[in-house]
Design a protein around this motif. Structure first.
Motif, PDB file in Angstrom:
ATOM      1  N   MET A 287      46.639  37.178  41.705  1.00  0.00           N
ATOM      2  CA  MET A 287      47.203  36.126  42.534  1.00  0.00           C
ATOM      3  C   MET A 287      48.354  35.475  41.792  1.00  0.00           C
ATOM      4  O   MET A 287      48.418  35.549  40.588  1.00  0.00           O
ATOM      5  N   VAL A 288      49.174  34.825  42.494  1.00  0.00           N
ATOM      6  CA  VAL A 288      50.309  34.187  41.858  1.00  0.00           C
ATOM      7  C   VAL A 288      49.851  33.293  40.711  1.00  0.00           C
ATOM      8  O   VAL A 288      50.526  33.142  39.717  1.00  0.00           O
TER       9      VAL A 288
ATOM     10  N   ILE B 196      26.133  38.003  50.650  1.00  0.00           N
ATOM     11  CA  ILE B 196      26.770  39.081  51.414  1.00  0.00           C
ATOM     12  C   ILE B 196      28.285  38.945  51.312  1.00  0.00           C
ATOM     13  O   ILE B 196      28.818  37.843  51.465  1.00  0.00           O
ATOM     14  N   ARG B 197      28.942  40.055  51.036  1.00  0.00           N
ATOM     15  CA  ARG B 197      30.403  40.032  50.911  1.00  0.00           C
ATOM     16  C   ARG B 197      30.974  41.320  51.480  1.00  0.00           C
ATOM     17  O   ARG B 197      30.263  42.308  51.652  1.00  0.00           O
ATOM     18  N   ALA B 198      32.272  41.252  51.766  1.00  0.00           N
ATOM     19  CA  ALA B 198      32.957  42.421  52.323  1.00  0.00           C
ATOM     20  C   ALA B 198      33.554  43.255  51.201  1.00  0.00           C
ATOM     21  O   ALA B 198      34.005  42.713  50.186  1.00  0.00           O
TER      22      ALA B 198
ATOM     23  N   PHE C 115      36.811  34.178  41.965  1.00  0.00           N
ATOM     24  CA  PHE C 115      36.021  33.404  42.931  1.00  0.00           C
ATOM     25  C   PHE C 115      36.566  31.984  42.829  1.00  0.00           C
ATOM     26  O   PHE C 115      36.045  31.137  42.101  1.00  0.00           O
ATOM     27  N   TYR C 116      37.689  31.761  43.534  1.00  0.00           N
ATOM     28  CA  TYR C 116      38.461  30.532  43.350  1.00  0.00           C
ATOM     29  C   TYR C 116      37.708  29.269  43.696  1.00  0.00           C
ATOM     30  O   TYR C 116      38.060  28.186  43.227  1.00  0.00           O
ATOM     31  N   GLU C 117      36.669  29.414  44.508  1.00  0.00           N
ATOM     32  CA  GLU C 117      35.863  28.240  44.807  1.00  0.00           C
ATOM     33  C   GLU C 117      35.286  27.655  43.508  1.00  0.00           C
ATOM     34  O   GLU C 117      34.937  26.484  43.430  1.00  0.00           O
TER      35      GLU C 117
ATOM     36  N   SER D 239      34.622  34.418  57.132  1.00  0.00           N
ATOM     37  CA  SER D 239      34.719  33.105  56.461  1.00  0.00           C
ATOM     38  C   SER D 239      33.668  33.003  55.378  1.00  0.00           C
ATOM     39  O   SER D 239      32.486  33.287  55.604  1.00  0.00           O
ATOM     40  N   SER D 240      34.104  32.554  54.213  1.00  0.00           N
ATOM     41  CA  SER D 240      33.193  32.348  53.086  1.00  0.00           C
ATOM     42  C   SER D 240      32.596  30.948  53.155  1.00  0.00           C
ATOM     43  O   SER D 240      33.165  30.037  53.757  1.00  0.00           O
ATOM     44  N   TYR D 241      31.483  30.783  52.484  1.00  0.00           N
ATOM     45  CA  TYR D 241      30.859  29.468  52.354  1.00  0.00           C
ATOM     46  C   TYR D 241      31.816  28.521  51.624  1.00  0.00           C
ATOM     47  O   TYR D 241      32.446  28.903  50.648  1.00  0.00           O
TER      48      TYR D 241
ATOM     49  N   ALA E  32      36.153  39.165  51.435  1.00  0.00           N
ATOM     50  CA  ALA E  32      35.631  37.797  51.291  1.00  0.00           C
ATOM     51  C   ALA E  32      34.211  37.832  50.728  1.00  0.00           C
ATOM     52  O   ALA E  32      33.399  38.682  51.098  1.00  0.00           O
ATOM     53  N   LYS E  33      33.946  36.880  49.850  1.00  0.00           N
ATOM     54  CA  LYS E  33      32.610  36.746  49.253  1.00  0.00           C
ATOM     55  C   LYS E  33      31.778  35.730  50.027  1.00  0.00           C
ATOM     56  O   LYS E  33      32.324  34.884  50.747  1.00  0.00           O
ATOM     57  N   SER E  34      30.477  35.771  49.815  1.00  0.00           N
ATOM     58  CA  SER E  34      29.556  34.738  50.319  1.00  0.00           C
ATOM     59  C   SER E  34      29.874  34.371  51.766  1.00  0.00           C
ATOM     60  O   SER E  34      30.163  33.216  52.103  1.00  0.00           O
TER      61      SER E  34
ATOM     62  N   LYS F 219      25.493  35.801  42.133  1.00  0.00           N
ATOM     63  CA  LYS F 219      26.359  34.808  42.783  1.00  0.00           C
ATOM     64  C   LYS F 219      27.836  35.042  42.470  1.00  0.00           C
ATOM     65  O   LYS F 219      28.691  34.894  43.334  1.00  0.00           O
ATOM     66  N   GLN F 220      28.136  35.414  41.217  1.00  0.00           N
ATOM     67  CA  GLN F 220      29.553  35.590  40.869  1.00  0.00           C
ATOM     68  C   GLN F 220      30.218  36.723  41.654  1.00  0.00           C
ATOM     69  O   GLN F 220      31.429  36.768  41.791  1.00  0.00           O
ATOM     70  N   HIS F 221      29.420  37.651  42.184  1.00  0.00           N
ATOM     71  CA  HIS F 221      29.981  38.747  42.983  1.00  0.00           C
ATOM     72  C   HIS F 221      30.026  38.406  44.479  1.00  0.00           C
ATOM     73  O   HIS F 221      30.386  39.253  45.284  1.00  0.00           O
ATOM     74  N   GLY F 222      29.601  37.175  44.832  1.00  0.00           N
ATOM     75  CA  GLY F 222      29.705  36.798  46.249  1.00  0.00           C
ATOM     76  C   GLY F 222      28.405  36.885  47.001  1.00  0.00           C
ATOM     77  O   GLY F 222      28.375  37.265  48.170  1.00  0.00           O
TER      78      GLY F 222
ATOM     79  N   GLY G  64      41.527  43.860  46.358  1.00  0.00           N
ATOM     80  CA  GLY G  64      40.227  43.180  46.347  1.00  0.00           C
ATOM     81  C   GLY G  64      40.201  41.855  47.086  1.00  0.00           C
ATOM     82  O   GLY G  64      39.145  41.438  47.563  1.00  0.00           O
ATOM     83  N   PHE G  65      41.345  41.176  47.202  1.00  0.00           N
ATOM     84  CA  PHE G  65      41.303  39.852  47.842  1.00  0.00           C
ATOM     85  C   PHE G  65      40.945  39.929  49.315  1.00  0.00           C
ATOM     86  O   PHE G  65      40.586  38.935  49.935  1.00  0.00           O
ATOM     87  N   LYS G  66      41.029  41.155  49.915  1.00  0.00           N
ATOM     88  CA  LYS G  66      40.653  41.278  51.332  1.00  0.00           C
ATOM     89  C   LYS G  66      39.146  41.150  51.531  1.00  0.00           C
ATOM     90  O   LYS G  66      38.684  40.938  52.647  1.00  0.00           O
TER      91      LYS G  66
ATOM     92  N   ARG H  53      35.781  52.838  44.202  1.00  0.00           N
ATOM     93  CA  ARG H  53      36.821  52.264  43.345  1.00  0.00           C
ATOM     94  C   ARG H  53      37.132  50.865  43.862  1.00  0.00           C
ATOM     95  O   ARG H  53      37.118  50.643  45.082  1.00  0.00           O
ATOM     96  N   PHE H  54      37.458  49.982  42.959  1.00  0.00           N
ATOM     97  CA  PHE H  54      37.799  48.599  43.327  1.00  0.00           C
ATOM     98  C   PHE H  54      39.125  48.259  42.649  1.00  0.00           C
ATOM     99  O   PHE H  54      39.237  48.371  41.434  1.00  0.00           O
ATOM    100  N   ARG H  55      40.131  47.897  43.427  1.00  0.00           N
ATOM    101  CA  ARG H  55      41.471  47.665  42.870  1.00  0.00           C
ATOM    102  C   ARG H  55      41.921  46.256  43.233  1.00  0.00           C
ATOM    103  O   ARG H  55      42.103  45.917  44.407  1.00  0.00           O
TER     104      ARG H  55
HETATM  105  N1  MTE Z   1      36.164  35.608  48.132  1.00  0.00           N
HETATM  106  C1  MTE Z   1      36.131  34.280  48.003  1.00  0.00           C
HETATM  107  N2  MTE Z   1      35.369  33.582  48.841  1.00  0.00           N
HETATM  108  N3  MTE Z   1      36.840  33.623  47.062  1.00  0.00           N
HETATM  109  C2  MTE Z   1      37.669  34.293  46.199  1.00  0.00           C
HETATM  110  O1  MTE Z   1      38.321  33.666  45.353  1.00  0.00           O
HETATM  111  N4  MTE Z   1      38.554  36.467  45.482  1.00  0.00           N
HETATM  112  C3  MTE Z   1      38.920  37.791  45.962  1.00  0.00           C
HETATM  113  C4  MTE Z   1      37.710  38.555  46.508  1.00  0.00           C
HETATM  114  N5  MTE Z   1      36.941  37.709  47.380  1.00  0.00           N
HETATM  115  C5  MTE Z   1      37.742  35.714  46.307  1.00  0.00           C
HETATM  116  C6  MTE Z   1      36.933  36.348  47.282  1.00  0.00           C
HETATM  117  C7  MTE Z   1      39.563  38.578  44.933  1.00  0.00           C
HETATM  118  S1  MTE Z   1      41.161  38.130  44.546  1.00  0.00           S
HETATM  119  C8  MTE Z   1      38.955  39.631  44.320  1.00  0.00           C
HETATM  120  S2  MTE Z   1      39.805  40.656  43.262  1.00  0.00           S
HETATM  121  C9  MTE Z   1      37.532  39.923  44.532  1.00  0.00           C
HETATM  122  O2  MTE Z   1      36.899  38.977  45.407  1.00  0.00           O
HETATM  123  C10 MTE Z   1      36.788  39.915  43.207  1.00  0.00           C
HETATM  124  O3  MTE Z   1      35.455  40.354  43.372  1.00  0.00           O
HETATM  125  P1  MTE Z   1      34.501  40.415  42.087  1.00  0.00           P
HETATM  126  O4  MTE Z   1      34.605  39.126  41.377  1.00  0.00           O
HETATM  127  O5  MTE Z   1      33.120  40.680  42.612  1.00  0.00           O
HETATM  128  O6  MTE Z   1      35.018  41.555  41.251  1.00  0.00           O
END
Ligand code: MTE
Length: 327
Positions: A1-2, A238-240, A94-96, A183-185, A251-253, A232-235, A247-249, A146-148
């Motif tokens: 990210m920027v 449930i995450r996409a 996981f910017y939250e 939408s994430s939590y 969404a976690k949690s 939890k750190q992986h979302g 990877g930013f596409k 693969r995860f990019r």
């Molecule tokens: N989902 C949420 N809710 N918040 C986030 O900050 N970061 C994204 C994505 N999903 C993010 C998110 C980005 S930039 C990446 S690279 C991956 O989650 C990282 O997943 P990982 O931490 O399980 O490797």
């Protein structure tokens, strides 16, 4: 990210891939690595770092085992090893929970009890699932993908979950549905957010696919990783996971999945539209405005958080599944 500071190939048999020993016995993994070529190190996992914080990290990763049917052999990754579990579990976005990669401890405050996912919008059969419903309603399988990341680092991760197309079948979108918004939590009272200040950030974290992308066999909803429920750190829970996209596409949690007619606003694309496009397919020939995407730092194995430089593949190596979506 920027705002993010970015910092021998062998093949695993299916047995090794699913084995608990590979996931949890770091020592046996390290023994196998003597003599392996390793790129630059972020930091070494030695001395006191390997003591109490390592134990806390391992605790965060020891989630209950998740029952899944099989490891889907169609998605084996043969040119790179699976990333070691404790490397993947302490190098997260996981910017939250902050703007560094080192958020795993803070993410433990994510409240995952009684989780519900509302599936709604332009569908004939809207439904709110709890985690048991999800595990019972969809056949879970393991897929090694693969995860990019858009920041030009990569991993290989063993997810457990189900293809998104199964959810499409269950809720029956109407013909008006063209996009899906995830939408994430988010709760401003309990989620600290990043330390940088850009003005108001567009919480909750939201991402989106077209319905054709969601219907593609690769698009996946993960409930687990490394054979266990998601940490939890992986979302969690449930995450996409969309392996041909940055990877930013993914969404976690996730708490809500909505079928909508218009392309929704998404988190990074809203904040920095010229750097993070909506489609975000992995593309080595299209540089990010501030760095090349031709190669990536593959994080596979220790000791420490190390990488090897690899060439980035179009669609992250999944062109045969998805290139036709974009012709
Ligand atoms: N989902 C949420 N809710 N918040 C986030 O900050 N970061 C994204 C994505 N999903 C993010 C998110 C980005 S930039 C990446 S690279 C991956 O989650 C990282 O997943 P990982 O931490 O399980 O490797």
């Amino acid at each position: 990210m920027v705002l993010i500071r970015t910092p021998k190939i062998w093949e695993l048999s299916e047995n090794e891939v699913t084995s608990e020993t590979v996931y949890f016995n770091r020592r046996s993994f390290l023994k196998g690595l003597v003599g392996a070529s390793i790129g630059a190190s972020f930091f070494a996992l030695t001395g006191c770092r390997a003591s109490s914080s390592q134990t806390a990290l391992e605790d965060s990763l020891k989630q209950p085992k998740i029952q899944f049917i099989t490891t889907n052999p169609d998605f084996a990754v043969v040119d790179r090893p699976i990333t070691e579990q404790d490397l993947a579990g302490r190098y997260n976005n996981f910017y939250e929970f902050g703007s560094t990669k080192n958020i795993w401890l803070k993410a433990q405050s994510l409240p995952t009890e009684n989780w519900k996912v509302e599936v709604t919008g332009l569908v004939n059969k809207p439904k709110t699932y709890d985690l048991d419903d999800l595990k019972k309603s969809f056949p879970l399988e393991e897929r090694i993908y693969r995860f990019r990341c858009v920041e030009a680092w990569s991993m290989v991760l063993p997810w457990v979950g189900f293809p998104m197309k199964e959810l499409i079948k269950a809720v029956e979108p109407t013909s008006q549905a063209k996009f899906i918004r995830f939408s994430s939590y988010y709760d401003s009272k309990t989620i600290p957010g990043p330390t940088f200040h850009l003005g108001a950030l567009p919480w909750p974290y939201q991402e989106s696919l077209t319905i054709d992308e969601m219907a593609n066999d690769l698009a996946f909803l993960a409930l687990g990783i490394y054979g266990h429920d998601l940490p939890k750190q992986h979302g969690a829970p449930i995450r996409a996971v969309i392996p041909w996209k940055y990877g930013f596409k993914g969404a976690k949690s996730i708490v809500k999945i909505e079928f909508v007619e218009q392309q929704p606003a998404t988190y990074w694309h809203t904040i920095v539209p010229n750097e993070y496009d909506f489609q975000a397919n992995v593309n080595p020939t299209k540089p990010h405005p501030r760095w090349s995407q031709a190669t990536e730092k593959f994080i596979g194995k220790g000791p420490g958080l190390s990488w090897e430089i690899k060439e980035t593949l179009p669609y992250n190596g999944y062109g045969k599944y998805v290139a036709s979506l974009y012709t």
